[in-house]
Motif scaffolding. Structure first.
Motif, PDB file in Angstrom:
ATOM      1  N   ALA A  26      -6.448   5.378 -36.055  1.00  0.00           N
ATOM      2  CA  ALA A  26      -7.144   4.545 -34.910  1.00  0.00           C
ATOM      3  C   ALA A  26      -7.395   3.230 -35.252  1.00  0.00           C
ATOM      4  O   ALA A  26      -7.836   2.914 -36.290  1.00  0.00           O
ATOM      5  CB  ALA A  26      -8.466   5.186 -34.549  1.00  0.00           C
ATOM      6  N   ARG A  38      -9.682   6.507 -29.833  1.00  0.00           N
ATOM      7  CA  ARG A  38      -9.790   7.805 -30.431  1.00  0.00           C
ATOM      8  C   ARG A  38     -10.770   8.646 -29.549  1.00  0.00           C
ATOM      9  O   ARG A  38     -12.038   8.053 -29.625  1.00  0.00           O
ATOM     10  CB  ARG A  38     -10.216   7.804 -31.818  1.00  0.00           C
ATOM     11  CG  ARG A  38     -10.687   8.834 -32.402  1.00  0.00           C
ATOM     12  CD  ARG A  38      -9.559  10.052 -32.668  1.00  0.00           C
ATOM     13  NE  ARG A  38      -9.036   9.592 -33.963  1.00  0.00           N
ATOM     14  CZ  ARG A  38      -7.439   9.639 -34.077  1.00  0.00           C
ATOM     15  NH1 ARG A  38      -6.829  10.585 -33.281  1.00  0.00           N
ATOM     16  NH2 ARG A  38      -6.962   9.280 -35.209  1.00  0.00           N
ATOM     17  N   LEU A  55      -4.221   9.483 -30.503  1.00  0.00           N
ATOM     18  CA  LEU A  55      -4.975   8.454 -29.916  1.00  0.00           C
ATOM     19  C   LEU A  55      -4.557   8.194 -28.228  1.00  0.00           C
ATOM     20  O   LEU A  55      -3.230   8.719 -27.992  1.00  0.00           O
ATOM     21  CB  LEU A  55      -4.197   7.169 -30.405  1.00  0.00           C
ATOM     22  CG  LEU A  55      -4.592   6.915 -31.981  1.00  0.00           C
ATOM     23  CD1 LEU A  55      -4.101   5.717 -32.498  1.00  0.00           C
ATOM     24  CD2 LEU A  55      -6.294   6.836 -32.124  1.00  0.00           C
ATOM     25  N   SER A  89     -13.402   4.126 -30.257  1.00  0.00           N
ATOM     26  CA  SER A  89     -13.530   5.757 -30.311  1.00  0.00           C
ATOM     27  C   SER A  89     -14.859   6.027 -29.466  1.00  0.00           C
ATOM     28  O   SER A  89     -15.708   5.104 -28.742  1.00  0.00           O
ATOM     29  CB  SER A  89     -13.905   6.083 -31.578  1.00  0.00           C
ATOM     30  OG  SER A  89     -15.307   5.727 -31.897  1.00  0.00           O
TER      31      SER A  89
END
Length: 400
Positions: free
Chosen positions: A198, A232, A288, A347
């Motif tokens: 990521a 992510r 991802l 994320s």
């Protein structure tokens, strides 16, 4: 000035103008020698003049009453590097991607007026990138795009070399091709990002520049850069009381119904990847994701717990970005809630709560009559309590 007129016709590379500019740079130089070309029109007598403007090479020009034009940075190619956004399809200095998606890059160099003064006129393009990007060497292509709109493939006359994180593409003589000032040299190629790493808000960066012949030696364009982002996802599974639950199994599909595979591509259900929560209640190794619409599907609940009535939880990822920053927004519906959205880390977490199979959160254990009686009391009422109690007493009497 007129004494140098015989040399002017041969001063295509600007060396004489550069020499004179150096000689006349001191304060003792005759006034009126320098013309401020960026500050409007300046009236001068007819004759040879040394014209100097910021960001442009010195130029010897014959002035005979007409305006003298200095092209903007006429000695320097103009370089622009762009990446194609996988969601919008637009080219700019930033983009987004998901695992398994290719990234398309292009480097455009507009050829300067001065190329006609050099024989040969060479150009060398350079590109470097993040180690988490992998070049598809077979995708490298170089084309000449004329101002008129015509295009010619120059890949065959371009010397291309690449290593793990850099690319060089050189044409030794553009004068031997149909290239003309104002035409564009376009280098394109494809790259594949690491499916698991990521990038966060730092993204994955490419940087490009070009070298070329110049009146004061080999020149170099300003460097231009691109940045790409990806995101992510993780899933948190818990009980109604907030305790983390291990053993929940999830899968993910996109808006078209295709399932996410382990390599980050979307395809058939039989190739789908599954993600299981650990002791901390979290999944790991979800590939991802690019901005878009998805559906999280809970396939199996932890032991002792029930799947939600609707195990499908739609969610969307949206992002606004440029080279300098990225903003991340995630929305979910159904059984999932969004928590811990971190643009800096690129994320987010989707939280899903499962209800226990037995009220109160305790799953009855085999042979635990007390627990079984509690279940009967709760589910069926006091009339059956006596049956449970009588059964327990009989069992007790048998042990005496």
């Amino acid at each position: 000035m007129e004494a140098v007129s015989d040399r002017v016709a041969d001063d295509g590379d600007g060396s004489l103008a550069a020499l004179l500019a150096g000689c006349l740079a001191d304060e003792a130089a005759a006034p009126g020698v320098f013309v401020a070309a960026d500050r409007g029109t300046v009236a001068v007598e007819d004759g040879w003049w040394l014209l100097v403007a910021e960001g442009r090479r010195p130029l010897l020009a014959w002035v005979d009453g007409a305006l003298v034009e200095l092209g903007d940075k006429a000695d320097t190619p103009n370089l622009v590097k762009e990446v194609k956004d996988n969601v919008t399809g637009t080219w700019s200095d930033s983009g987004t991607y998901g695992s398994g998606q290719a990234l398309e890059y292009r480097l455009t160099v507009t050829l300067p007026l001065s190329m006609e003064s050099y024989d040969p006129y060479w150009i060398e393009l350079h590109d470097t990138w993040d180690a988490r990007l992998t070049l598809d060497e077979g995708s490298v292509c170089v084309a000449l795009v004329a101002q008129s709109g015509g295009e010619k493939d120059l890949t065959a006359v371009t010397r291309v070399s690449a290593d793990g994180t850099s690319l060089t593409a050189r044409i030794d003589d553009l004068r031997s091709t149909p290239a003309a000032p104002g035409d564009a040299l376009v280098l394109t190629y494809t790259m594949y990002p690491d499916a698991q790493s990521a990038p966060g808000s730092a993204g994955l960066v490419n940087e490009a520049w070009a070298n070329f012949p110049s009146w004061d030696g080999d020149g170099e364009t300003p460097h231009d850069r691109n940045r790409v982002y990806s995101f992510r996802a993780s899933v948190a599974k818990s009980s109604p009381g907030g305790a983390p639950l291990a053993g929940a199994v999830f899968a993910l599909r996109d808006a078209s119904g295709a399932w996410l595979a382990a390599d980050g591509t979307f395809g058939a259900e039989e190739d789908r990847a599954t993600f299981t929560t650990g002791e901390d209640g979290l999944t790991s190794s979800i590939a991802l994701l690019a901005p878009g619409s998805y559906v999280l599907v809970e396939l199996e609940a932890p032991d002792g717990y029930l799947l939600p009535e609707d195990p499908e939880a739609p969610f969307t990822i949206s992002a606004t970005h440029d080279f300098d920053h990225v903003d991340l927004k995630v929305e979910a519906s159904g059984a999932a809630e969004v928590r811990d959205v971190a643009a800096d880390g690129g994320s987010f977490t989707l939280s899903v709560v499962d209800e226990p199979k037995t009220p109160g959160g305790d799953t009855p254990r085999t042979g635990d009559w007390t627990g079984a009686c509690a279940v009967l009391v709760t589910l069926l009422g006091a009339g059956l309590v006596m049956v449970g109690l009588a059964t327990r007493r009989r069992n007790t009497d048998a042990l005496q």
